[in-house]
Design an enzyme around this catalytic site. Structure first.
Site, PDB file in Angstrom:
ATOM      1  N   GLN A  83      22.128  55.133  16.960  1.00 25.34           N
ATOM      2  CA  GLN A  83      20.687  55.161  16.716  1.00 25.34           C
ATOM      3  C   GLN A  83      20.108  53.756  16.493  1.00 25.34           C
ATOM      4  O   GLN A  83      20.838  52.813  16.211  1.00 25.34           O
ATOM      5  CB  GLN A  83      20.396  56.012  15.487  1.00 25.34           C
ATOM      6  CG  GLN A  83      20.507  57.499  15.753  1.00 25.34           C
ATOM      7  CD  GLN A  83      19.893  58.290  14.613  1.00 25.34           C
ATOM      8  OE1 GLN A  83      20.596  58.781  13.766  1.00 25.34           O
ATOM      9  NE2 GLN A  83      18.582  58.382  14.597  1.00 25.34           N
ATOM     10  N   HIS A  84      18.792  53.675  16.568  1.00 19.92           N
ATOM     11  CA  HIS A  84      17.987  52.509  16.144  1.00 19.92           C
ATOM     12  C   HIS A  84      18.073  51.268  17.039  1.00 19.92           C
ATOM     13  O   HIS A  84      17.312  50.339  16.860  1.00 19.92           O
ATOM     14  CB  HIS A  84      18.344  52.055  14.713  1.00 19.92           C
ATOM     15  CG  HIS A  84      18.406  53.129  13.691  1.00 19.92           C
ATOM     16  ND1 HIS A  84      17.378  54.013  13.475  1.00 19.92           N
ATOM     17  CD2 HIS A  84      19.385  53.471  12.814  1.00 19.92           C
ATOM     18  CE1 HIS A  84      17.721  54.848  12.493  1.00 19.92           C
ATOM     19  NE2 HIS A  84      18.921  54.545  12.088  1.00 19.92           N
ATOM     20  N   ASP A 246      23.545  59.714  17.776  1.00 23.47           N
ATOM     21  CA  ASP A 246      24.908  60.183  17.483  1.00 23.47           C
ATOM     22  C   ASP A 246      24.955  61.178  16.328  1.00 23.47           C
ATOM     23  O   ASP A 246      25.752  62.123  16.345  1.00 23.47           O
ATOM     24  CB  ASP A 246      25.848  59.004  17.230  1.00 23.47           C
ATOM     25  CG  ASP A 246      25.318  57.988  16.223  1.00 23.47           C
ATOM     26  OD1 ASP A 246      24.231  58.201  15.646  1.00 23.47           O
ATOM     27  OD2 ASP A 246      25.992  56.968  16.013  1.00 23.47           O
TER      28      ASP A 246
END
Length: 495
Positions: A83-84, A246
Site C-alpha cells: 500500500q501507499h 496487500d
C-alpha cells in the site's frame, strides 16, 4: 475442467505468484522473486518499478511450472500490492522516477504540513475518515512537488503499486476503494477522491487530472494486452480483477470478509485488521478505517517493527531462526524483568514516529541471550496487543485470530499471541494470504455473480488444524503484568 486463477502479490521484499484451482480450492503452485530497496539516510525507501515487472514474470513462470499447468488455462488474474507507494507516469505511460514506498519517511515534514492544513487529527478524521500518516501517498506528492517539480509537470497518471501492475497488464488506469483508502486524498465514507487536497498541493490542476478511475471490488480492469499475454505465456482472454492493497487481499485470503474474525500478520511490520459492514470511523488516530476489497470496510492498525526487530537481535547474536526460538523459549514470561521497546523504525502504533529502540531492566544476573531474545518477541507482540485493544475499544468483536506472515511459523510466537491477546489463534494453510486473496478475488470477478465471495472463501481458505493454539489462563495473567510494564514504559516516552 479446472478453474484456474493467478494471484500476484507485489510486496516490499519481493513478488509472489500463486496458481489456484477455485473449484477444488487447491493451491497448485507457487513462485517468488526478490526486489531490492533504494535507501537513503534521510529515510528514503524507494524501488525501481522495472524490478516489479521482472519479478512478476519470474514468479508467474515459476508458479505455472510448479503447478504443472499451461498459462493458457488461466481464466483470471488478481494483483495485490504494497500500500501507499507512489508511481508517477507521463502521458505515454513511462515511469518518471523510482516509486516511493510505504516505509519511506522522507516526506514526514510534508505530512505534518498537510495535517496542520487539514486541522490536525480532528480535521483529517472529519474530512477523510482517517488521520493521514507519514507513510501515506499524499505527502509523497507534496514532497515531489518540492524536490522534483519537473517530474510533477510531466505527470499524467498517479498510481499505487498494484494499480501500476494492473496498467502494465491491461493498459488501463484504474484503482479500487481498498488501496485508494491509504492515499490520503480519498474519503473512506463516500468512497470518492478528495480533489481539494490535490488542488492545495498543486493549484495548476495537474494532479486531479492524473487520478485513475475508481472501480468496485468485483469489477474487472480488463483483459491482458496481447504482448503481455505472449510474454507471460498466459491466456490472452484472461480477465484482470480490480485487485487491491496487500492488507485488503490478505483479508480475503484469510476468509476475513465478515465480522468476528481478526487477521494478524507477523511480517517485517505487523498488522491487525477485521471486517466491518459499515464505515465506523474511529476517533483513535492510530486506527485506519480503510475500505476493504470485498465491499465493506477494514479497520486496521499497523506497527512498523516486528520480525525486523527480532531478526536484528538474531543477527546480533549470529543465531539461526531455530536457535533464536529455542533460546527465547528458555526464558520465563516477562524475560526476567528485561523489556524491549523495539521501535527501530520509529513507530506508528503506539504513535511514536521519532522514537528509537531501547532495552530496559537489565541487571548483571538477567542480561542473557535468552532473555534478550524473548524480550524482542514480547516487545513486538505487545505493540500488536496495544493496537488490538484500540480496535476492540472501537467495537470490534473477535472470536478468533487468523495468523499469517513469517512469525506465524513459530509455535512459541503463536502461543505468545494467544496468551497476550487472550484469544484462540490459528494459521491458514496458505501463508501467502495476499496472493491467495488476489486469486480468489479474480475468481469472484470472473464468475460475475454466479458465485459469492463467501462461497469461494469457504472452499479456498483452509485452516491448519495442527496450528490451533488456545490461551493458557496462567500465562494470560503473567503476560498481563508484563504488558502493563510495557504500557508504563511507553507512557514515559510520550511524556
Amino acid at each position: 475442467m479446472k478453474h484456474l486463477y493467478l494471484g500476484i502479490d507485489c510486496g516490499t521484499q519481493g513478488t509472489k505468484a500463486l496458481v489456484l484451482d477455485s473449484q477444488s480450492g487447491q493451491v497448485l503452485g507457487l513462485g517468488a522473486a526478490a526486489h531490492t530497496l533504494i535507501q537513503g539516510e534521510n529515510g528514503r525507501r524507494e524501488q525501481d518499478t522495472g524490478q516489479w515487472l521482472e519479478a512478476l514474470q519470474i514468479a508467474t513462470r515459476q508458479a505455472l511450472n510448479n503447478a504443472g499447468v499451461s498459462g493458457l488455462q488461466i481464466q483470471g488474474i488478481g494483483v495485490s500490492g504494497q500500500q501507499h507507494g507512489l508511481v508517477l507516469l507521463d502521458a505515454d505511460g513511462n515511469v518518471l522516477r523510482p516509486a516511493k514506498l510505504w516505509c519511506d519517511t522522507e516526506s514526514s515534514a510534508e505530512n505534518q504540513q498537510l495535517l496542520d492544513w487539514l486541522g490536525g487529527d480532528t480535521g483529517s478524521l472529519e474530512r477523510l475518515g482517517l488521520v493521514i500518516a507519514p507513510g501515506y501517498t499524499v505527502s509523497k506528492l507534496l514532497w515531489t512537488r518540492r524536490h522534483h517539480p519537473q517530474v510533477l509537470e510531466q505527470t499524467a497518471h498517479i498510481l499505487l503499486p498494484h494499480d501500476y501492475l494492473n496498467f502494465w497488464l491491461t493498459g488501463r488506469y484504474c484503482s479500487e476503494y481498498g488501496d485508494a483508502s491509504g492515499t490520503g486524498y480519498f474519503n473512506v465514507r463516500t468512497r470518492q477522491w478528495d480533489l481539494g487536497i490535490l488542488r492545495h498541493i498543486d493549484p495548476s490542476g495537474v494532479l486531479e487530472q492524473a487520478l485513475p478511475q475508481l472501480l468496485e471490488p468485483h469489477q474487472a480492469v480488463g483483459t491482458l494486452r496481447p504482448h503481455v499475454a505472449h510474454l507471460l505465456g498466459l491466456n490472452p482472454n484472461a480477465v484482470v480483477s480490480s485487485g487491491g492493497g496487500d492488507n485488503m487481499l490478505g483479508a480475503i485470503g484469510t476468509g476475513n470478509i465478515s465480522p468476528g474474525i481478526i487477521t494478524m500478520s507477523l511480517g517485517s511490520s505487523g498488522t491487525v485488521y477485521a471486517f466491518n459492514a459499515q464505515a465506523q470511523i474511529s476517533p483513535d488516530a492510530s486506527v485506519a478505517s480503510f475500505c476493504s476489497s470485498s465491499g465493506g470496510w477494514l479497520p486496521l492498525i499497523c506497527t512498523l517493527n516486528l520480525t525486523n526487530a527480532t531478526s536484528a537481535v538474531r543477527d546480533l547474536f549470529g543465531l539461526s531462526v531455530e536457535a533464536f526460538n529455542t533460546l527465547a523459549s528458555q526464558a520465563p514470561i516477562g524475560a526476567d524483568g528485561v523489556s524491549m521497546l523495539p521501535f527501530l523504525n520509529g513507530e506508528r502504533v503506539p504513535a511514536l514516529p521519532h522514537a528509537t529502540g531501547s532495552v530496559q531492566g537489565l541487571t548483571l544476573t538477567n542480561m542473557t541471550q535468552a532473555n534478550l531474545c524473548r524480550a524482542a518477541i514480547e516487545g513486538t507482540t505487545f505493540g500488536l496487543r496495544y493496537g488490538l485493544d484500540l480496535l476492540r475499544r472501537n467495537g470490534l468483536q473477535s472470536q478468533a485470530i487468523r495468523l499469517v506472515g513469517g512469525g506465524s511459523k513459530s509455535a512459541l510466537w503463536r502461543q505468545m499471541v494467544a496468551d497476550i491477546m487472550n484469544t484462540p489463534v490459528v494459521c491458514t494453510e496458505q501463508s501467502e494470504a495476499a496472493a491467495l486473496g488476489a486469486a480468489i478475488q479474480a475468481a469472484w470477478c470472473v464468475s460475475a455473480g454466479a458465485e459469492t465471495l463467501e462461497d469461494l472463501c469457504q472452499r479456498c481458505v483452509r485452516l491448519e488444524s495442527n496450528s490451533q493454539t488456545h490461551p493458557d489462563p496462567t500465562h494470560v495473567l503473567a503476560y498481563e503484568q508484563a504488558y502493563q510494564r510495557y504500557r508504563e514504559q511507553v507512557s514515559a516516552l510520550t511524556e
